[in-house]
Design an enzyme around this catalytic site. Structure first.
Site, mmCIF file in Angstrom:
data_model
loop_
_atom_site.group_PDB
_atom_site.id
_atom_site.type_symbol
_atom_site.label_atom_id
_atom_site.label_comp_id
_atom_site.label_asym_id
_atom_site.label_seq_id
_atom_site.Cartn_x
_atom_site.Cartn_y
_atom_site.Cartn_z
ATOM 1 N N GLU A 65 16.806 -12.549 15.740
ATOM 2 C CA GLU A 65 18.007 -12.003 16.212
ATOM 3 C C GLU A 65 19.110 -13.207 16.566
ATOM 4 O O GLU A 65 18.717 -14.209 17.054
ATOM 5 C CB GLU A 65 17.892 -11.070 17.570
ATOM 6 N N ASP A 236 12.302 -3.567 24.142
ATOM 7 C CA ASP A 236 13.571 -4.254 23.521
ATOM 8 C C ASP A 236 13.878 -4.399 22.392
ATOM 9 O O ASP A 236 14.579 -5.168 21.713
ATOM 10 C CB ASP A 236 13.770 -5.781 24.434
#
Lengths: 352, 352
Positions: A65, A236
């Site tokens: 990410e 998450d």
């Protein structure tokens, strides 16, 4: 002509080694509190940030990410991966590094390791949130999942909220043993528990922090009594949750940035319009935090770019006094900015 | 216990200094050709890449962008800024760095300067595209905009397409003088021109590469004759174009990745459905490139993430034989991956 780069070419770099030095120089609980202060300050000026859900590249094994944000003067981003199976081959589940840059010139001003710093800022965020949401006088925390994040969570909860009693559980007993060994002698009252049910006995705060990339049910509804604050930080990414949805229905849910949490957090199990409260509003006083002693509050924490930004700001502000960085030759900086090629050619004799 | 990080903690880092060494070691035209080969190879397997328009953070002065992509095995991204007014204060308009990582573990495997590498890959892309689109036997190129990119464009166009005659124009004569000085003695036939109209006389290829962040009209329709290839690489963000729209209407327009080019390229002036051809299709043979000698072809080049990925692959593949990198202590790597805190604590004696 000298091939040595000019000062403008250099970017201060904080290695893992220097980050560890910085933590010990400042003291870990002082550093956790300091980072929490920066995070709180940035939550207070929430509307001055450019915000976007992180840019994720998913694969079968995990996710990579990029998490950018900007306050109009400073730009920051973090690179972070999440690969739960890494530990089987001796690698970290999460590694990260980050950068700050000057918005007005685009020039980087700090490059830093963030594997350690992410653990610190995640713990600082959890404890900051718990200071607003946990029942008054909370001193006992259940920790379900005793991996790489757990010691940092424990220390931050003590430094910011006064938690001193920890009840620990992990499906892998070795993880609990590691946590107990690491925290022994640091003044906690530690209890290793044989189940999640056992761990939550008498706890006012429950931290869930497990690493499986899948829908798991670490907590079921019947396990959670009244007057609890749940600090759910393990779920998450899309497809990864830790809590049974009935708990969500019975809790008041607090989040960092709803567009990201609806993709990645516990609330991905719920409809798009499931009500949540944004933490920045609680911190500024625009929204209510804990209403009463019996309420179940739930922090659906996924980690947001502004928190990394705050942590990087904290580190940058410590560099002048500590000097704990190297100068990295990251940027080409010709004498005449339009003469990149000339710089290259003049370096020929010196570098060939 | 030693605080020295393990091998897994290190990421090979190519500094500006080492990138310059690499260019001179390989030879710049050989390196441009090599990078173009990697770019071509990655265009041929276009469908294996995760593609997304770059993630841009715009400000009054410029833009900071993240450009990620992945081929399923390797992930890459570039950080790049574009700040046209930087040159006034002695800074580069564009600086950049980039990273490759292992998709299966998320661990970075290369960190590299990319200010120089971006100039090289942009030139390699332009020349690769011109090899497919420029009229047969092109030997003369007009260059409008003689800034930091121009020498690289000239050398790539010679190495890949056989261009030997350059007709140069910049609104700032000093930029042209710099370009002439840098290319003198390298075997080009160079003509400094007094206007854009003058520069394009007799050229089969026109390269526009100016830096203003605004709508400018570097080329008007009446300036462009038949049988020309336009290499338009300066218009690369929203609000920044170089060509009059009538030229677009009269040309066949070729692009890298339409969703990004429609935001950033010359075709941002045109309707959403303005027809374009994707270069990867020309390269695989799925679409036609140049049809005939009178056609005007236009490469609306904005730079795409896969090109950076290709250039980083090229650099990585040269590191073993050249050793032109440092080892950067970027990743925390505890002996037990779940014991990040233990690593930190054990380092205390060594680092405090």
């Amino acid at each position: 002509m000298a091939a040595a780069p000019s000062e403008l070419a250099y970017v201060p770099f904080v290695s893992v080694e220097n980050m560890m030095r910085l933590v010990h120089r400042i003291g870990i609980e002082t550093m956790l509190t300091g980072i929490a202060d920066y995070i709180e300050e940035d939550f207070r000026r929430w509307e001055s940030f450019d915000k976007t859900p992180r840019v994720a590249s998913h694969s079968a094994e995990g996710v990579i990410e990029l998490m950018p944000t900007s306050d109009g003067d400073v730009y920051g981003f973090k690179y972070v991966n999440g690969h739960p199976k890494n530990t089987k081959s001796g690698l970290q589940t999460v590694t990260a590094f980050g950068l700050l840059a000057n918005v007005h010139t685009g020039y980087p001003v700090l490059l830093s390791e963030m594997t350690l710093l992410t653990a610190l800022r995640t713990a600082a965020t959890s404890a900051l949130v718990a200071r607003y949401l946990a029942p008054r006088g909370s001193d006992t925390m259940a920790m379900i999942g005793n991996g790489a994040q757990s010691e940092f969570q424990a220390l931050a909860m003590r430094a910011l909220c006064g938690v001193t009693r920890l009840r620990l559980y992990d499906i892998d007993r070795k993880a609990t043993d590691k946590l107990v060994a690491n925290l022994s002698g640091l003044g906690f009252d530690l209890t290793a528990c044989s189940s999640a049910e056992d761990a939550i006995e008498g706890a006012q705060i429950i931290t869930t922090c497990t690493a499986d990339k899948q829908y798991a049910t670490i907590l079921t509804d019947n396990m959670v009594g009244a007057g609890i604050h749940i600090n759910a930080i393990g779920g998450d990414c899309p497809g990864k949750t830790e809590l049974h949805r009935d708990i969500l229905l019975r809790s008041d849910v607090f989040v960092e940035y709803p567009p990201q949490t609806r993709i990645e957090g516990e609330i991905q199990q719920m409809p798009e319009d499931f009500p949540v409260t944004e933490m920045w509003q609680v911190i500024t006083g625009a929204a209510k935090g804990r209403r009463d002693a019996r309420q179940v509050t739930l922090f659906d924490g996924v980690g947001f770019a502004t928190e990394d930004f705050s942590a990087l700001r904290f580190v940058r502000d410590k560099l002048e006094s500590t000097g704990l960085c190297q100068q990295l030759d990251l940027l080409a900086d010709p004498d005449d900015p339009r003469d990149l090629f000339g710089m290259l050619q003049r370096a020929k004799g010196n570098t060939a």
